[in-house]
Design a protein around this motif. Sequence first.
Motif, PDB file in Angstrom:
ATOM      1  N   GLY A 136     -11.356   1.841   0.259  1.00 55.89           N
ATOM      2  CA  GLY A 136     -11.016   1.777   1.676  1.00 55.89           C
ATOM      3  C   GLY A 136      -9.532   1.557   1.876  1.00 55.89           C
ATOM      4  N   ARG A 137      -9.167   1.453   3.138  1.00 54.05           N
ATOM      5  CA  ARG A 137      -7.783   1.180   3.517  1.00 54.05           C
ATOM      6  C   ARG A 137      -7.715  -0.248   4.026  1.00 54.05           C
ATOM      7  N   TYR A 138      -6.682  -0.955   3.593  1.00 56.26           N
ATOM      8  CA  TYR A 138      -6.511  -2.353   3.977  1.00 56.26           C
ATOM      9  C   TYR A 138      -5.107  -2.543   4.533  1.00 56.26           C
ATOM     10  N   GLU A 139      -4.998  -3.466   5.485  1.00 57.27           N
ATOM     11  CA  GLU A 139      -3.696  -3.817   6.040  1.00 57.27           C
ATOM     12  C   GLU A 139      -3.377  -5.238   5.616  1.00 57.27           C
ATOM     13  N   LEU A 140      -2.235  -5.402   4.957  1.00 61.72           N
ATOM     14  CA  LEU A 140      -1.745  -6.723   4.561  1.00 61.72           C
ATOM     15  C   LEU A 140      -0.829  -7.199   5.678  1.00 61.72           C
ATOM     16  N   VAL A 141      -1.120  -8.354   6.259  1.00 62.42           N
ATOM     17  CA  VAL A 141      -0.353  -8.827   7.407  1.00 62.42           C
ATOM     18  C   VAL A 141       0.037 -10.292   7.235  1.00 62.42           C
TER      19      VAL A 141
ATOM     20  N   THR B  46       1.735  -4.006   5.952  1.00 57.97           N
ATOM     21  CA  THR B  46       1.847  -2.833   5.090  1.00 57.97           C
ATOM     22  C   THR B  46       0.424  -2.434   4.686  1.00 57.97           C
ATOM     23  N   GLU B  47       0.296  -1.223   4.196  1.00 58.47           N
ATOM     24  CA  GLU B  47      -1.025  -0.698   3.829  1.00 58.47           C
ATOM     25  C   GLU B  47      -1.241  -0.780   2.316  1.00 58.47           C
ATOM     26  N   LEU B  48      -2.472  -1.095   1.947  1.00 57.40           N
ATOM     27  CA  LEU B  48      -2.905  -1.036   0.559  1.00 57.40           C
ATOM     28  C   LEU B  48      -4.168  -0.206   0.528  1.00 57.40           C
ATOM     29  N   ASP B  49      -4.146   0.898  -0.196  1.00 59.66           N
ATOM     30  CA  ASP B  49      -5.304   1.778  -0.310  1.00 59.66           C
ATOM     31  C   ASP B  49      -6.043   1.492  -1.607  1.00 59.66           C
ATOM     32  N   VAL B  50      -7.349   1.379  -1.518  1.00 65.85           N
ATOM     33  CA  VAL B  50      -8.185   1.126  -2.687  1.00 65.85           C
ATOM     34  C   VAL B  50      -9.113   2.317  -2.852  1.00 65.85           C
TER      35      VAL B  50
END
Length: 197
Positions: free
Chosen positions: A174-179, A192-196
Amino acid sequence: MITDLAVRRRDFALAAAAVVVLTAASTVSLGAAAGAFDHRSNTVAYTTCSSPALSGSVVHVSLVDMRGMGGGMMGGQGRWRSWHAGMMRIVASTASVGVGTVSLRVTNSGVLTHELVVLTLPAGATVGSRAVGADGKVDEAGSVGEVSNTCGAGAGPGLAPGSTGWTTLTLPAGRYELVCNLPGHYAAGMSTELDVG
């Protein structure tokens, strides 16, 4: 005899110099009003520490604010309405990792306290587009992890300047947003985005 072109060049140079002087003066005035030149407000006690060996795919994350980058004419953390988009950021060592065990090693490279919250990024959504509430924060519902414990794992009161925190998560594709979800930090660019996958 001065030509018309020479007069226009001189006038342009004078106008450009005036813009530079006025910009510098306004920057200094804003900094003084925000307390940027008050040595007491710029004293930061850094906490340094390192993380233990982490498992899975390790992502190194830096939390950065303008004051930590040599800028920072704005006031302290309590003045969150003063921060503007682009004045803070989250920098990850990679934008994508494989499915499974993912460890986040998070270092606060700024001079303000920060945190890192991992949120699922819905299909079609873009990083930095979440609604910010009146408290300067985004909704953390559905959070899959947090790093806000100075020199420790998981959640805590916040990462002190210079410190490192960490967490290990099991993430599905999935796609995750690190905030950073401290007041005003998300709106100031801390995502920023972290894609898994």
